[in-house]
Write an enzyme that holds these catalytic residues in place. Structure first.
Site, PDB file in Angstrom:
ATOM      1  N   GLY B  46     -40.481  37.307  53.032  1.00 34.62           N
ATOM      2  CA  GLY B  46     -39.768  37.611  54.262  1.00 34.62           C
ATOM      3  C   GLY B  46     -38.708  36.596  54.649  1.00 34.62           C
ATOM      4  N   ASP B  75     -23.910  27.773  47.636  1.00 31.92           N
ATOM      5  CA  ASP B  75     -24.805  26.627  47.449  1.00 31.92           C
ATOM      6  C   ASP B  75     -24.120  25.306  47.829  1.00 31.92           C
ATOM      7  OD1 ASP B  75     -23.177  27.027  45.227  1.00 31.92           O
ATOM      8  OD2 ASP B  75     -24.561  26.048  43.849  1.00 31.92           O
ATOM      9  N   ASP B 194     -22.130  16.575  38.828  1.00 36.67           N
ATOM     10  CA  ASP B 194     -22.752  17.884  38.604  1.00 36.67           C
ATOM     11  C   ASP B 194     -23.523  17.898  37.283  1.00 36.67           C
ATOM     12  OD1 ASP B 194     -23.304  20.614  38.332  1.00 36.67           O
ATOM     13  OD2 ASP B 194     -21.225  21.172  37.895  1.00 36.67           O
ATOM     14  N   HIS B 363     -17.567  36.203  29.560  1.00 33.14           N
ATOM     15  CA  HIS B 363     -17.958  35.320  30.666  1.00 33.14           C
ATOM     16  C   HIS B 363     -17.778  33.871  30.232  1.00 33.14           C
ATOM     17  CE1 HIS B 363     -19.884  33.733  34.186  1.00 33.14           C
ATOM     18  NE2 HIS B 363     -20.772  33.093  33.464  1.00 33.14           N
ATOM     19  N   GLY B 366     -18.686  28.141  34.915  1.00 39.86           N
ATOM     20  CA  GLY B 366     -17.821  27.288  35.720  1.00 39.86           C
ATOM     21  C   GLY B 366     -18.236  25.835  35.714  1.00 39.86           C
ATOM     22  N   HIS B 367     -19.345  25.538  35.048  1.00 38.49           N
ATOM     23  CA  HIS B 367     -19.859  24.162  35.033  1.00 38.49           C
ATOM     24  C   HIS B 367     -19.639  23.553  33.652  1.00 38.49           C
ATOM     25  CE1 HIS B 367     -22.069  24.689  38.851  1.00 38.49           C
ATOM     26  NE2 HIS B 367     -22.198  25.934  38.426  1.00 38.49           N
ATOM     27  N   HIS B 389     -26.946  17.854  41.605  1.00 37.59           N
ATOM     28  CA  HIS B 389     -26.803  19.290  41.296  1.00 37.59           C
ATOM     29  C   HIS B 389     -27.576  19.662  40.042  1.00 37.59           C
ATOM     30  CE1 HIS B 389     -23.787  18.704  44.198  1.00 37.59           C
ATOM     31  NE2 HIS B 389     -22.707  18.992  43.529  1.00 37.59           N
TER      32      HIS B 389
END
Lengths: 554, 554
Positions: B46, B75, B194, B363, B366-367, B389
């Site tokens: 929930g 995020d 990152d 695809h 992006g990292h 991250h």
């Protein structure tokens, strides 16, 4: 019921991965191939197991000649205790040696000790009413996997069960391609083939390629080695044991199913270990780290598994620490990725190392890849093909593979659960759809999925529940005791708690209105109460918890 | 509080993927870098959103000089409305052009129109109390990603945010490696980098490599093409549009966030399409199949997304059919695999085709991958490194990468949420742990995770709930009305229903016993009642639903 058609009715395993079960009928008689189960998804709140709906068999129990099990995995045998309890035992249940051994242990646990289990050696033929049954040896990630040949007057069909063509299996017994070729030469009417890896080009690596990779991985470990794999993958466990012996490490089997399956296999002569190799889990701490290999359940991140407990620092016997290496000799079954990743990350948090199949070739799938599915098709040369054991995507890809090796497109069938394929000398067509639902196991209860109960669980689990109890006089409907307001699972207890007094006022107002309006039907009073309470709760909490009004007349 | 130490306190994003938020303090003043959120796991029944616990900032609201946002992903920015509502606005909120545009739209929806948002062009310097702030242009899967340089008397630190070194980005603006090299030459005190792809060897493919692959994939499609991707990946959407233009297909944007983000980017000049290219979703059926590309949300299998609705035959404007091709220009975020697989399989069931990044290079992450993380380390030559991250695994792997390029092991810190790293000219050490919990968003409610409520939800969602209402006399404790027994979410209603009469007897017996024993404390009477009911329920159903006894005295 056409008397002289072969009827192949899948009750599970099509459009899904799991709960494989197929009813084969001819001349009013039935052979059931596999009785598998599936594990519930997260939305099936509180459900323990999912079974194919086998009510079709309930009315036909008298007609069942036999149940045949292709191998001992849960998605092929797990529903057996429930089937036996519901429809009684058929005259005989056939399978390979280990399959029968594992199923016997399972039925014992379910207190079904007298089931007529019988090993049928591969190649032996047995007549079951109008069917001749023969099992064909295949390879898979569990020993003693068998394809099922069923011959009737209209021809022969092959249910492959799960298989791969491992040319160098650990037990030295590759799939019986010679027999499959013979079947093809004699003419196969129908092939129902495993589609699990229909999306993977090439050939699956051999199980025996895993052993050297495990040995090399282990050789690089300084501290303790904890290997996790499927407990039923006896050959994998055997290869871990062999590597441990070579590196002079002792072995502890941790996890109930790991010990149970090894014992069964060991008693049947399918697995073995030098005497004195094994140590008890509680003895692990008595041995130097570099002298221990732990073989553990939990490769899928199962919440209560031994490995998950270790990762949570919550296992009685094994405490993971920096310097340990956890080796995942398995890949996550689709849907288990998060649980596996969480387990791995907890192990990293503790400071131990992790090796997965991404870093080293320490896992091999038990299901054949595309070239193996084509090999099966080319060996057995079926006239008709019904891909099974796969979601819609894999069934479609398997159909495309069949077409690519020359099966006529109109002879390839995209089936679904409950849709029978009916065959005779003149052709094959889908028959009339039957309801192919699921059965839920919830504790010891087994039954139709209970939509109301699940919907209620979902509703309460999203927003919680308020219970409002009002007591009114049976004479005039006036309130005779303070209302009670309780709630459970409502987030932000503080706000909810502050609401209780306001809600009591609302309850009294609502009851008073009802009394003044002369509303005396309890269900109307309760409806008004529900709406009044729900309104205030939504206004204050912006949530819609379940509201249960109880009105007691005294 | 050491006055002259730089203090870097991660409130989220360490030991997890998501809810990135870092508090940087010097001389009593604060800059907050990113205010991200995380989506709940299945166990958080929930719960809508998970935020870092930012109560640390509540007491320090006066000390906040600015909030700096690295880029517009949830995020990294999703918690901003909740932060602003709880602690008020800081003097200024900085970010790149698109970041500010997207955040403005988000805050508008949250009725926070007056937040002091301000674009800070990359390379501009601004003084914020004791901090000098500069943003460095980087590349990522959303335009205008920036690293954050914060300089104080003790030195300069760089929070990278999410980044890759894309040498051929779609907008022709690669990461500002020249500025990063300069930072390295001048001496960087601390790099917070990152770690998302710290487990992937090599270099991530360029975003611009995706365009040709999309064009080739589209060229093979006969019918309609439905492409799904992240709505915020403006350059991806642009490349889909460009391919559609080349193939003379019209484009429909489907899904609220897809239209919203494209509009924002388009208004800022970051995305563009020839006039007349777009058609409305409701017009799709008016165009021939081979003339249409639909760009849709739902690449993660989100239950309410446009694509999931299409797959369920439940979308107002788009009905999937055989001949359509659905192109997944995205990979599942860990944990979403099952939802994505389910969506794909429903599309197969409909008869449409699916192309994913497994079949074609459509695809690009992006990292940055390992070689890019090393490049960042070599460019900026940090004295200290704090990987951020990432889950524990990736933080560790990132630390190993730092060591591999020559950072002294003792200068690499394995942090966790709530553990501040404190630095000055003399060194760096972890300071005192603060509580770094989470905040749940449940509807409009925001608060501490409510363990009791969640535990109750779990208990009820597993086995359901029984409510037992008894009415006794306040004089002598004797039963004065028939007990009421209700249940919800109990599987196998039939068995449960049959239990109700038995339970009423048990309730009356229990109350009678209590009355006879002179037990008059209501909580004791209720406890007895609970145990009596729970006992019978378990005996009959072998389940342990929640039992709520309510005793009303009249």
């Amino acid at each position: 019921m056409p008397g002289r058609k072969l009827r192949v009715l899948p009750l599970g395993g099509l459009g899904e991965i799991g709960k494989n079960m197929t009813v084969v009928e001819y001349d009013g008689r039935i052979v059931v191939v596999d009785t598998g189960l599936m594990f519930p998804t997260a939305e099936m709140l509180g459900i323990d197991l999912v079974l194919p709906d086998f009510s079709y068999l309930r009315e036909r129990a008298e007609d069942i000649e036999a149940i045949v099990l292709t191998h001992g995995h849960e998605d092929h045998v797990g529903a057996l205790p429930y089937v036996l309890r519901e429809i009684g035992s058929p005259p005989v249940i056939y399978g390979g040696l280990l399959t029968i051994g594992m199923v016997r242990a399972k039925l014992d646990e379910h207190k079904l000790k007298n089931a007529p289990l019988q090993e049928l050696p591969a190649g032996d033929k047995v007549q079951l009413g109008p069917f001749e049954l023969e099992l064909v040896h295949l390879s898979h990630s569990i020993p003693d996997a068998r394809g099922v040949l069923l011959t009737t007057e209209v021809g022969t069909m092959l249910m492959t069960g799960d298989y791969k063509f491992d040319q160098t299996p650990v037990d030295g017994r590759p799939a019986d391609i010679s027999r499959l070729a013979e079947v093809g030469r004699d003419g196969l009417l129908l092939l129902c083939g495993d589609s699990t890896n229909a999306d993977r080009p090439g050939v699956a690596p051999s199980e025996s390629s895993v052993g050297p990779a495990l040995l090399e991985t282990f050789s690089n470990c300084q501290g303790r080695i904890i290997v996790t794999s499927f407990a039923s993958n006896i050959h994998r466990v055997q290869q871990v044991i062999d590597a441990a012996v070579k590196l002079d490490r002792r072995v502890a089997l941790v996890g109930r199913s790991m010990r149970k399956n090894f014992n069964i296999a060991s008693n049947l002569g399918i697995a073995n270990a030098p005497s004195g190799l094994f140590i008890q889990p509680r003895e692990i701490e008595n041995f130097p780290d570099e002298k221990v290999v732990v073989i553990s359940t939990g490769s899928q991140g199962e919440p209560l598994s031994a490995l998950r407990r270790m990762a949570n620092n919550d296992h009685r016997d094994v405490e993971l620490h920096s310097g340990d290496t956890v080796v995942f000799s398995a890949t996550p079954v689709p849907g288990n990725e998060r649980a596996v990743n969480e387990t791995i990350d907890r192990i990293y948090e503790i400071g131990a190392s992790v090796v997965t199949a991404k870093q080293a070739p320490i896992h091999a799938s038990g299901h054949g890849w595309q070239e193996e599915l084509k090999l099966m098709l080319n060996l057995t040369k079926p006239r008709y093909v019904l891909p099974v054991h796969g979601d819609h995507q894999r069934l479609r890809l398997h159909a495309e593979l069949a077409e690519s090796v020359g099966v006529a497109p109109e002879n390839i069938f995209q089936g679904r659960n409950g849709l029978p394929l009916e065959l005779d000398e003149n052709g094959a067509t889908f028959g009339e759809d039957i309801h192919a639902g699921v059965i839920f196991v919830d504790g010891v209860n087994v039954g139709e999925p209970d939509d109301v109960a699940l919907r209620d669980r979902r509703e309460i689990s999203a927003d919680g529940i308020f219970i409002v109890v009002a007591t009114i006089s049976s004479d005039d409907g006036q309130v005779v005791a303070d209302p009670e307001v309780l709630f459970r699972g409502v987030a932000f207890l503080e706000e909810a708690g502050a609401l209780v007094e306001e809600l009591k006022d609302v309850v009294e107002d609502s009851l008073e209105d009802a009394a003044n309006a002369g509303t005396r039907e309890l269900h109307l009073v309760q409806e008004d109460l529900h709406d009044a309470v729900a309104g205030l709760v939504y206004k204050k909490l912006h949530r819609r918890p379940m509201i249960i009004p109880v009105v007691v007349e005294v």
